[in-house]
Write an enzyme that holds these catalytic residues in place. Structure first.
Site, PDB file in Angstrom:
ATOM      1  CB  SER A 126      23.040 -19.902  54.088  1.00 49.86           C
ATOM      2  OG  SER A 126      21.741 -19.539  53.665  1.00 49.86           O
ATOM      3  CE1 TYR A 151      20.965 -23.754  52.099  1.00 49.50           C
ATOM      4  CE2 TYR A 151      22.874 -25.062  51.465  1.00 49.50           C
ATOM      5  CZ  TYR A 151      22.274 -23.825  51.681  1.00 49.50           C
ATOM      6  OH  TYR A 151      22.987 -22.666  51.491  1.00 49.50           O
ATOM      7  CE  LYS A 155      25.796 -23.638  53.294  1.00 50.12           C
ATOM      8  NZ  LYS A 155      27.186 -23.735  52.791  1.00 50.12           N
TER       9      LYS A 155
HETATM   10  C1  WQD Z   1      13.504 -16.428  46.446  1.00 50.44           C
HETATM   11  C2  WQD Z   1      12.035 -16.058  46.399  1.00 50.44           C
HETATM   12  C3  WQD Z   1      10.569 -17.943  46.358  1.00 50.44           C
HETATM   13  C4  WQD Z   1      11.491 -19.418  42.394  1.00 50.44           C
HETATM   14  C5  WQD Z   1      17.812 -19.842  48.566  1.00 50.44           C
HETATM   15  C6  WQD Z   1      18.391 -20.808  49.534  1.00 50.44           C
HETATM   16  C7  WQD Z   1      19.243 -20.069  50.514  1.00 50.44           C
HETATM   17  C8  WQD Z   1      20.258 -19.257  49.799  1.00 50.44           C
HETATM   18  C9  WQD Z   1      19.612 -18.333  48.780  1.00 50.44           C
HETATM   19  C10 WQD Z   1      22.421 -20.273  49.625  1.00 50.44           C
HETATM   20  C11 WQD Z   1      11.190 -16.956  47.308  1.00 50.44           C
HETATM   21  C12 WQD Z   1      10.426 -17.100  45.081  1.00 50.44           C
HETATM   22  C13 WQD Z   1      11.504 -18.674  43.558  1.00 50.44           C
HETATM   23  C14 WQD Z   1      10.358 -19.382  41.552  1.00 50.44           C
HETATM   24  C15 WQD Z   1       9.304 -17.847  43.047  1.00 50.44           C
HETATM   25  N1  WQD Z   1      21.187 -20.111  49.138  1.00 50.44           N
HETATM   26  N2  WQD Z   1      10.422 -17.910  43.866  1.00 50.44           N
HETATM   27  N3  WQD Z   1       9.296 -18.590  41.914  1.00 50.44           N
HETATM   28  O1  WQD Z   1      14.678 -19.767  48.810  1.00 50.44           O
HETATM   29  O2  WQD Z   1      15.176 -17.316  49.361  1.00 50.44           O
HETATM   30  O3  WQD Z   1      17.017 -18.929  49.261  1.00 50.44           O
HETATM   31  O4  WQD Z   1      18.835 -19.142  47.909  1.00 50.44           O
HETATM   32  O5  WQD Z   1      22.924 -19.830  50.586  1.00 50.44           O
HETATM   33  O6  WQD Z   1      19.879 -21.024  51.321  1.00 50.44           O
HETATM   34  O7  WQD Z   1      17.344 -21.404  50.223  1.00 50.44           O
HETATM   35  O8  WQD Z   1      15.885 -18.260  47.156  1.00 50.44           O
HETATM   36  O9  WQD Z   1      15.603 -17.805  44.767  1.00 50.44           O
HETATM   37  O10 WQD Z   1      14.701 -19.989  45.686  1.00 50.44           O
HETATM   38  O11 WQD Z   1      13.566 -17.850  46.237  1.00 50.44           O
HETATM   39  O12 WQD Z   1       8.323 -17.151  43.345  1.00 50.44           O
HETATM   40  O13 WQD Z   1      10.275 -20.042  40.470  1.00 50.44           O
HETATM   41  O14 WQD Z   1      11.557 -16.262  45.082  1.00 50.44           O
HETATM   42  O15 WQD Z   1       9.295 -18.401  46.781  1.00 50.44           O
HETATM   43  O16 WQD Z   1      10.152 -16.175  47.874  1.00 50.44           O
HETATM   44  P1  WQD Z   1      15.565 -18.581  48.701  1.00 50.44           P
HETATM   45  P2  WQD Z   1      14.957 -18.534  45.883  1.00 50.44           P
END
Ligand code: WQD
Length: 342
Positions: A126, A151, A155
């Protein structure tokens, strides 16, 4: 002779799409999944897409004896794609030992089962290993930074385990794929992301809000130092991501690598902000989204997107599907779920 590829976590989001693309590329995928974070009905859905039902083995890779016996019995596996792991960032902060035990025991049991036997091994890593990169787009030789969560640490440490194992034992041929943000669903809308409970990730929360399952989306902050103040990520269509795994298997079959441990970024090379993703969803589906701006979320990096040049040059893989297709496919899948309870 068709080549058998073991997909651990093969009924999961990325795993199921990879099973489909492996079969489409002429491989015979077999699945191990303990169903701790996926649904067995996905196997029926895979069969509807490829008209073939992969062999399915329901056991936990943390069970050393079962894992060893399975690998000893399956002599004709040509490659392994290892997805099976816990992956919820927030949950990992609440239950670190649960995450370390599960993610490390399963990986180590699988590797130990191949002691002194040649194996091609693709690992699901990741972009979280980069933390907040100093330079964007981030390339594979950027320094790995202290993970923001247990988590993310699983990785990082898993990559070290793999690199050191490859260094010590030349029978292992290993590729780590560093995913950016996998989103979207298969074009048939028969498989897609199946979050359990309230989605942590952005896109399933968007589609569940749009379908009326959630009242509104909260944008986690719009005061970051980005053009519109919201966080930037490299969103990649899950089908493109699945195809990258096929490319990695082919790379290892080609035996062109000079090293038995390689790392690749699997992203589009393009960053999109949360507000841009919302706009893409509304414009590509015609559905207005109810959202508000809330506080920043702990652990979020402001912006990250990947340099996918190495994957293009060495794996011969590049992402083809854009943000609108990601949003449309995610929406079609959400509508399918509304009419077909899992
Ligand atoms: C994306 C953006 C949130 C929800 C995660 C894992 C990472 C990888 C990909 C596996 C951020 C914003 C989110 C919401 C929001 N997984 N958001 N409101 O955190 O970039 O990565 O998924 O490999 O390991 O950590 O993804 O989709 O949670 O967030 O504003 O209700 O959307 O703050 O900026 P993230 P995400």
């Amino acid at each position: 002779m068709l080549k058998k590829i073991l997909v651990t976590g093969g009924t999961g989001f990325i795993g199921s799409h990879t099973v489909v693309e492996l079969y489409n590329a002429g491989y015979i995928p077999i699945i191990i999944d303990n169903l701790s974070n996926s649904n067995i009905k996905i196997l029926d859905q895979i069969e509807k897409i490829i008209a073939y039902r992969p062999q399915f083995y329901n056991f936990d890779l943390c069970d050393e004896a079962k894992t060893k016996a399975f690998i000893a019995q399956q002599q004709d596996i040509e490659g392994i794609i290892h997805f099976a792991a816990y992956k919820a960032v927030g949950e990992s902060v609440e239950k670190p030992l649960h995450y370390y035990k599960n993610n490390f025991f399963s990986l180590i049991n699988l590797l130990e089962a191949y002691k002194n036997k040649p194996v091609n091994f693709v690992f699901s890593s990741s972009c979280t290993v980069y933390g907040q990169p100093e330079v964007l787009p981030v390339s594979e030789n950027a320094k790995v930074q202290k993970a923001e969560s247990p988590y993310g640490n699983t990785k990082q440490v898993a990559e070290e385990i793999l690199s050191e194992t490859a260094q010590a034992h030349k029978n292992y041929n290993i590729v780590s794929l560093r995913y950016f943000n996998p989103v979207g669903a298969h074009a048939t809308a028969l498989i897609g992301e199946l979050p359990i409970g309230v989605p942590q990730n952005l896109v399933p929360f968007i589609t569940q809000t749009a379908i009326g399952k959630r009242e509104k989306l909260t944008v986690h902050g719009n005061t970051y130092h980005t053009p519109d103040g919201s966080c930037i990520r490299d969103y990649i269509h899950v089908v493109d991501l699945a195809k990258a795994h096929v490319a990695a298997i082919k790379r290892m079959e080609s035996k062109q690598a000079t090293c038995n441990y390689e790392v690749f970024n699997i992203g589009t090379g393009t960053g999109s902000s949360v507000l841009e993703v919302i706009a893409a969803f509304e414009n590509s589906t015609g559905v207005k989204l109810n959202y508000t701006i809330g506080d920043k979320r702990a652990g979020d990096v402001a912006q990250i997107w990947g340099d996918a040049t190495k994957s293009s040059e060495i794996l011969g893989w590049t992402a083809e599907l854009g943000l609108n297709t990601m949003m449309q496919s995610a929406w079609e899948w959400e509508k399918y779920l509304k009419n077909n309870a899992f």
